[in-house]
Design an enzyme around this catalytic site. Structure first.
Site, PDB file in Angstrom:
ATOM      1  N   ASN A  67      -6.243 -13.626  10.913  1.00  0.00           N
ATOM      2  CA  ASN A  67      -6.749 -12.977   9.621  1.00  0.00           C
ATOM      3  C   ASN A  67      -6.416 -11.684   9.362  1.00  0.00           C
ATOM      4  O   ASN A  67      -6.360 -11.149   8.133  1.00  0.00           O
ATOM      5  CB  ASN A  67      -8.494 -13.138   9.885  1.00  0.00           C
ATOM      6  CG  ASN A  67      -8.873 -14.576   9.540  1.00  0.00           C
ATOM      7  OD1 ASN A  67      -8.791 -14.856   8.276  1.00  0.00           O
ATOM      8  ND2 ASN A  67      -9.171 -15.376  10.680  1.00  0.00           N
ATOM      9  N   GLU A  81      -7.494   0.849  24.208  1.00  0.00           N
ATOM     10  CA  GLU A  81      -7.368   0.996  22.742  1.00  0.00           C
ATOM     11  C   GLU A  81      -8.381   2.461  22.473  1.00  0.00           C
ATOM     12  O   GLU A  81      -7.983   3.163  21.676  1.00  0.00           O
ATOM     13  CB  GLU A  81      -8.095  -0.003  21.767  1.00  0.00           C
ATOM     14  CG  GLU A  81      -7.122  -0.800  21.145  1.00  0.00           C
ATOM     15  CD  GLU A  81      -7.547  -1.655  20.221  1.00  0.00           C
ATOM     16  OE1 GLU A  81      -8.405  -2.436  20.556  1.00  0.00           O
ATOM     17  OE2 GLU A  81      -7.210  -1.714  19.153  1.00  0.00           O
ATOM     18  N   LYS A 119     -14.490 -19.365  14.532  1.00  0.00           N
ATOM     19  CA  LYS A 119     -15.997 -19.021  13.667  1.00  0.00           C
ATOM     20  C   LYS A 119     -16.828 -20.279  13.220  1.00  0.00           C
ATOM     21  O   LYS A 119     -16.114 -21.175  12.760  1.00  0.00           O
ATOM     22  CB  LYS A 119     -15.595 -18.137  12.314  1.00  0.00           C
ATOM     23  CG  LYS A 119     -15.059 -16.742  12.870  1.00  0.00           C
ATOM     24  CD  LYS A 119     -14.330 -16.042  11.857  1.00  0.00           C
ATOM     25  CE  LYS A 119     -13.443 -15.040  12.243  1.00  0.00           C
ATOM     26  NZ  LYS A 119     -11.980 -15.563  12.657  1.00  0.00           N
ATOM     27  N   HIS A 139     -12.026 -13.000   6.314  1.00  0.00           N
ATOM     28  CA  HIS A 139     -12.804 -14.111   6.618  1.00  0.00           C
ATOM     29  C   HIS A 139     -13.246 -15.009   5.469  1.00  0.00           C
ATOM     30  O   HIS A 139     -13.672 -15.997   5.598  1.00  0.00           O
ATOM     31  CB  HIS A 139     -13.804 -13.771   7.673  1.00  0.00           C
ATOM     32  CG  HIS A 139     -13.299 -13.174   8.976  1.00  0.00           C
ATOM     33  ND1 HIS A 139     -13.862 -12.173   9.908  1.00  0.00           N
ATOM     34  CD2 HIS A 139     -12.157 -13.265   9.529  1.00  0.00           C
ATOM     35  CE1 HIS A 139     -13.068 -11.871  10.947  1.00  0.00           C
ATOM     36  NE2 HIS A 139     -12.110 -12.696  10.446  1.00  0.00           N
ATOM     37  N   HIS A 144      -7.109  -6.644  24.888  1.00  0.00           N
ATOM     38  CA  HIS A 144      -6.960  -5.590  24.385  1.00  0.00           C
ATOM     39  C   HIS A 144      -7.562  -4.293  25.466  1.00  0.00           C
ATOM     40  O   HIS A 144      -8.603  -4.458  25.656  1.00  0.00           O
ATOM     41  CB  HIS A 144      -7.917  -5.413  23.148  1.00  0.00           C
ATOM     42  CG  HIS A 144      -7.143  -6.017  21.917  1.00  0.00           C
ATOM     43  ND1 HIS A 144      -6.968  -7.484  22.036  1.00  0.00           N
ATOM     44  CD2 HIS A 144      -6.714  -5.607  20.763  1.00  0.00           C
ATOM     45  CE1 HIS A 144      -6.462  -7.789  20.671  1.00  0.00           C
ATOM     46  NE2 HIS A 144      -6.339  -6.716  20.048  1.00  0.00           N
ATOM     47  N   ASP A 183      -1.802  -6.644  13.059  1.00  0.00           N
ATOM     48  CA  ASP A 183      -2.299  -7.165  11.644  1.00  0.00           C
ATOM     49  C   ASP A 183      -1.423  -6.792  10.706  1.00  0.00           C
ATOM     50  O   ASP A 183      -1.605  -5.782  10.112  1.00  0.00           O
ATOM     51  CB  ASP A 183      -3.776  -6.561  11.626  1.00  0.00           C
ATOM     52  CG  ASP A 183      -4.702  -6.650  12.802  1.00  0.00           C
ATOM     53  OD1 ASP A 183      -5.052  -7.957  13.075  1.00  0.00           O
ATOM     54  OD2 ASP A 183      -4.995  -5.928  13.469  1.00  0.00           O
ATOM     55  N   THR A 199     -10.108 -16.136  16.205  1.00  0.00           N
ATOM     56  CA  THR A 199     -11.373 -16.040  16.693  1.00  0.00           C
ATOM     57  C   THR A 199     -11.926 -17.282  16.098  1.00  0.00           C
ATOM     58  O   THR A 199     -12.428 -17.049  14.934  1.00  0.00           O
ATOM     59  CB  THR A 199     -12.164 -14.972  16.383  1.00  0.00           C
ATOM     60  OG1 THR A 199     -11.382 -13.803  16.556  1.00  0.00           O
ATOM     61  CG2 THR A 199     -13.330 -14.623  17.262  1.00  0.00           C
TER      62      THR A 199
HETATM   63  P1  IMP Z   1      -9.043 -13.383  13.414  1.00  0.00           P
HETATM   64  O1  IMP Z   1      -9.609 -13.587  15.026  1.00  0.00           O
HETATM   65  O2  IMP Z   1      -8.039 -14.320  13.288  1.00  0.00           O
HETATM   66  O3  IMP Z   1     -10.387 -13.479  12.492  1.00  0.00           O
HETATM   67  O4  IMP Z   1      -8.516 -11.950  13.242  1.00  0.00           O
HETATM   68  C1  IMP Z   1      -9.237 -10.806  12.924  1.00  0.00           C
HETATM   69  C2  IMP Z   1      -9.983 -10.419  14.187  1.00  0.00           C
HETATM   70  O5  IMP Z   1      -9.010  -9.627  15.151  1.00  0.00           O
HETATM   71  C3  IMP Z   1     -11.017  -9.078  13.980  1.00  0.00           C
HETATM   72  O6  IMP Z   1     -12.158  -9.605  13.510  1.00  0.00           O
HETATM   73  C4  IMP Z   1     -10.923  -8.349  15.374  1.00  0.00           C
HETATM   74  O7  IMP Z   1     -11.925  -9.040  16.172  1.00  0.00           O
HETATM   75  C5  IMP Z   1      -9.600  -8.748  16.145  1.00  0.00           C
HETATM   76  N1  IMP Z   1      -8.626  -7.585  15.885  1.00  0.00           N
HETATM   77  C6  IMP Z   1      -7.918  -7.214  15.063  1.00  0.00           C
HETATM   78  N2  IMP Z   1      -7.236  -6.186  15.045  1.00  0.00           N
HETATM   79  C7  IMP Z   1      -7.676  -5.671  16.212  1.00  0.00           C
HETATM   80  C8  IMP Z   1      -7.718  -4.386  16.878  1.00  0.00           C
HETATM   81  O8  IMP Z   1      -6.717  -3.635  16.595  1.00  0.00           O
HETATM   82  N3  IMP Z   1      -8.222  -4.274  18.275  1.00  0.00           N
HETATM   83  C9  IMP Z   1      -9.148  -5.088  18.292  1.00  0.00           C
HETATM   84  N4  IMP Z   1      -9.439  -6.376  17.755  1.00  0.00           N
HETATM   85  C10 IMP Z   1      -8.531  -6.628  16.686  1.00  0.00           C
HETATM   86 ZN    ZN Z   2      -5.102  -6.698  18.167  1.00  0.00          ZN
END
Ligand code: IMP
Ligand code: ZN
Length: 345
Positions: free
Chosen positions: A20, A204, A107, A72, A201, A286, A105
């Site tokens: 995402n 950070e 959902k 999302h 991670h 991202d 993640t």
């Molecule tokens: P998704 O898991 O496909 O929804 O991608 C977005 C999610 O990745 C965000 O809601 C965060 O939980 C996680 N995410 C994206 N970039 C970072 C980061 O730099 N640090 C920690 N978590 C991240």
């Molecule tokens: Zn990341």
């Protein structure tokens, strides 16, 4: 070959890309159109301009997390989630990426269960006609509640058993200021025992105690590793621990600069990691939010740290050793070696 062309042409592997967070503006517009065609309203329209940062802009890391909600909204039904996956894979392929471990993640939304979320991505990966090899890492968000964490872990295990070549790992992400790593050790251990590889991670934000716990857990890889070297908020103890562990680091240059984890490119800890021979892989994190691409990250790395094309190609080559699909390592490294030989590198 000029550097931009070289960074595009060199076959690259992407080991740290959140689905995402990777949505481009063009993908988001297509998802919006799809939702509109289905007669569904979404609230993302007003915020689309806020999702992607302009080049040179930066925000605090904690301000990044609310941005993902915009994406999302657009991936809240199986159809658009599948479309987002397919379009994102195509963009990575167009950028010269030959292998990707996409992470996301699962959902539960009004229109989709956790299982349907994973299914939508898996089916897209299975039907992938692009030449990029793609697999999935299931993400667990640090802000999640126990029940959700257990559901996601169990599904990751179930789908790894069903599709071992597609669901290859599990990872911990989300706002690093929330939650404690120790809390996730039982589920991560369970996932590991079921054969999933682990990436975290790590570092950070400044939290040396957590870095110690994470490194001692011996994940297969870590992401970021910003606050580990003494120069960047870490200390000698954790730096030495990382050096000894030789755990590969997924380096995300633009992500760290855009979120002010690192003041600028030239003071990025890539230099220390590279000079200490710590295994590294260059990644985007991202690409949608940070307006970057994998080839751009390679170029920035080359220009900032004086890494010549031969060395750059070898960073990509060595990344193959850190991919979670062990049986694909040879095919991929042969492909990159072939490029190296053909170009006299
Ligand atoms: P998704 O898991 O496909 O929804 O991608 C977005 C999610 O990745 C965000 O809601 C965060 O939980 C996680 N995410 C994206 N970039 C970072 C980061 O730099 N640090 C920690 N978590 C991240
Ligand atoms: Zn990341």
């Amino acid at each position: 070959m000029d550097l931009v062309t070289f960074c595009h042409e060199v076959p690259k592997v992407e080991l740290h890309a959140h689905l995402n967070g990777s949505l481009s503006r063009s993908t988001m517009l297509q998802l919006q159109r799809c939702l509109a065609d289905l007669g569904m309203t979404d609230k993302s329209n007003a915020f689309l301009d806020e999702f992607q940062m302009s080049s040179g802009d930066s925000i605090n890391l904690s301000e990044v997390f609310p941005l993902f909600v915009i994406a999302h909204e657009l991936t809240s039904i199986p159809q658009t989630l599948a479309m987002a996956t397919a379009l994102t894979l195509q963009e990575f392929e167009d950028d010269g990426c030959c292998y990707i471990e996409l992470r996301s993640t699962p959902k539960e939304t009004l229109h989709m269960s956790y299982k349907q979320y994973i299914e939508a991505i898996i089916q897209t990966l299975k039907n992938n006609t692009a030449s990029i090899i793609a697999c999935l890492i299931i993400s667990i968000n640090r802000s999640s509640q126990q029940q959700e964490i257990e559901i996601i872990t169990d599904l990751a295990i179930e789908y790894h058993k069903k599709y071992p070549d597609l669901v290859v790992g599990i990872e911990l992400s989300g706002n690093p200021a929330v939650g404690k790593f120790q809390y996730f050790v039982p589920v991560l251990t369970k996932a590991r025992e079921a054969g999933l590889k682990i990436t975290l991670h790590c570092g950070e934000i400044c939290n040396p105690q957590e870095v110690i716990e994470m490194l001692k857990f011996k994940p297969e890889r870590i992401g970021h590793a910003v606050c580990i070297h003494p120069l960047y908020g870490g200390n000698d103890e954790i730096w030495q621990l990382l050096c000894k562990s030789q755990i590969p680091v997924e380096v995300c240059l633009t992500s760290n600069v855009s979120t002010k984890s690192t003041p600028d490119y030239s003071s990025h800890h890539f230099k220390e990691l590279y000079n200490a021979n710590i295994p590294i892989s260059i990644c985007t994190d991202d690409k949608g939010v940070f307006a970057t691409s994998l080839s751009q990250e390679y170029r920035i790395c080359a220009e900032t740290f004086g890494i010549d094309p031969s060395k750059l190609a070898r960073i990509s080559l060595r990344s193959c050793d850190y991919i979670f699909s062990e049986d694909k390592r040879k095919t991929l490294s042969d492909k990159i070696l072939n490029f190296i030989n053909k170009n006299g590198l």
